[in-house]
Design an enzyme around this catalytic site. Sequence first.
Site, PDB file in Angstrom:
ATOM      1  N   GLU A 260       1.026  -0.841   0.172  1.00  0.00           N
ATOM      2  CA  GLU A 260      -0.035  -0.033   0.200  1.00  0.00           C
ATOM      3  C   GLU A 260       0.866   1.408   0.154  1.00  0.00           C
ATOM      4  O   GLU A 260       1.313   1.909   1.180  1.00  0.00           O
ATOM      5  CB  GLU A 260      -0.742  -0.353   1.473  1.00  0.00           C
ATOM      6  CG  GLU A 260      -2.059  -1.342   1.246  1.00  0.00           C
ATOM      7  CD  GLU A 260      -3.390  -0.837   0.264  1.00  0.00           C
ATOM      8  OE1 GLU A 260      -3.295   0.285  -0.113  1.00  0.00           O
ATOM      9  OE2 GLU A 260      -3.620  -2.040   0.062  1.00  0.00           O
ATOM     10  N   CYS A 294      -2.234   8.344   2.614  1.00  0.00           N
ATOM     11  CA  CYS A 294      -2.377   8.641   1.343  1.00  0.00           C
ATOM     12  C   CYS A 294      -3.467   8.496   0.991  1.00  0.00           C
ATOM     13  O   CYS A 294      -3.019   8.329  -0.547  1.00  0.00           O
ATOM     14  CB  CYS A 294      -1.865   6.629   1.734  1.00  0.00           C
ATOM     15  SG  CYS A 294      -2.524   5.616   2.153  1.00  0.00           S
TER      16      CYS A 294
END
Length: 487
Positions: A260, A294
């Site tokens: 990720e 993010c």
Amino acid sequence: LKARLSDPDLLRTQAYLGGEWVDADSGETHDVINPANGGTLATVPHLGRAEVARAIALAEAAQKDWAARTAKERAGMLRRWYDLIMENQEDLAVILTAEMGKPLAEARGEIGYGASFIEWFAEEAKRIYGETIPGHQADKRITVIKQPIGVAAAITPWNFPNAMITRKAAPALAAGCAFIVRPAESTPLSALALGELADRAGLPKGILSVVTSGHGGASDIGKEFCENHAVRKLSFTGSTAVGRILLRQAADQVMKCSMELGGNAPFIVFDDADVDAAVEGAIICKFRNNGQTCVCANRIYVQDGVYDAFAKKLAEKLATMKVGDGMEDGVAFGPLINEAAVAKVEEHVADAVAKGGTVAMGGARMGNDGTFFEPTIVTDATSDMLFAHDETFGPLAPLFRFTDEDEVIALANDTIFGLASYFYAKDLSRVYKVAEALEYGIVGVNTGIISTEVAPFGGVKQSGLGREGSHHGIEDYLEMKYICMTV
Ligand code: ADP
């Protein structure tokens, strides 16, 4: 910090290794800092490869028995872990705010969000279904079963000190893997508290380890994870730069990896959008966690017809929100994680100004203590500015003006990243067209909040590999085995 906790034993300052609380062999420690005031909260062990190798050996020894238990039994233990986390939500939130800085209300939210993955995957443990396939010859029977990969290792970031761990640990443990996590050096206390509660929940020794280390210690632990043959799976959340390093290292063992990585989320407001709703969405998805996620909007594209109204309303709303120590009531934005984070926002503001951007609000750090930065809006943003291609990871909202739908889709996709994207519009055919055209793993339509344990979270392009959450999330911790039988 201990004095603020109703259960002081949740503040663990040793590493959790194979069910025991241990110090580093070297005796070395690492300071955990409160970003709101620079004070030292605690010290944790600075473990080296030898201790991590021991954690891996203990995990390997414990994993087969864990996998052999019924799914119901594993699910029951995970459920107890979930219950204990929710019973201790307040203390866990206080620990999280102290070491990471996000406002207490957001920290409480993260504990609930983090726990939701444990609840979800405890349920999913019972639904790891196989398959039967019609044989290719009359006497052949084909069965596909799914089995845990084995020992899974994880490296996690500081921006969600709790949830980034549970999102990996829960599917791993539910699948029957053993799990070792190296939490970010800035935020080990939340990870260790999770270890304490897992211990109380009765997870067998060795099934979960939390290995801490300080600055510079991560690369050694990353190497041990990648080079130790007992580790069969690596899950990482962090920057694309470090993700690339880990993928290269993992290649030697052909290790399965979930990544990720970074994002550079576009947030598009079309002329037909509900501007008030878009402002609300932008506040949440640009400024939540002070811009340090993010999936935070990094580039805000606003169509000509609503550009000025959107900019004005966004500034008005931000002006009502308070910056300060996350432990104080009514604070909406805490400090940034460290000085480097402040320097990056300053660099992005200065670069924008040099290239013709206008600071419509904020633009500077605040005070002398801690790492606070004003909520900032830059108008007249253009594609040659740093934030057009690089995640700011701070409270800076650059507003780009656009006129044409195809133009903005091309701009939005003009990045190596592909994690989250957002847009606001009402026209139904536009909604479909834009949602399909955005090259992202996640698209928020008329919403700034996309994270939930029930949906698959993950990116395309250089934002990553694999998905976390949802019924897909457990697949990353399972191997498929095809059994071919002659009858
Ligand atoms: P962030 O900007 O969120 O800190 P990083 O990718 O730098 O993103 O860090 C994410 C995690 O990866 C942190 O826990 C960090 O300590 C760890 N890390 C950094 N460099 C390495 C490395 N070379 N190998 C393994 N882990 C690393």
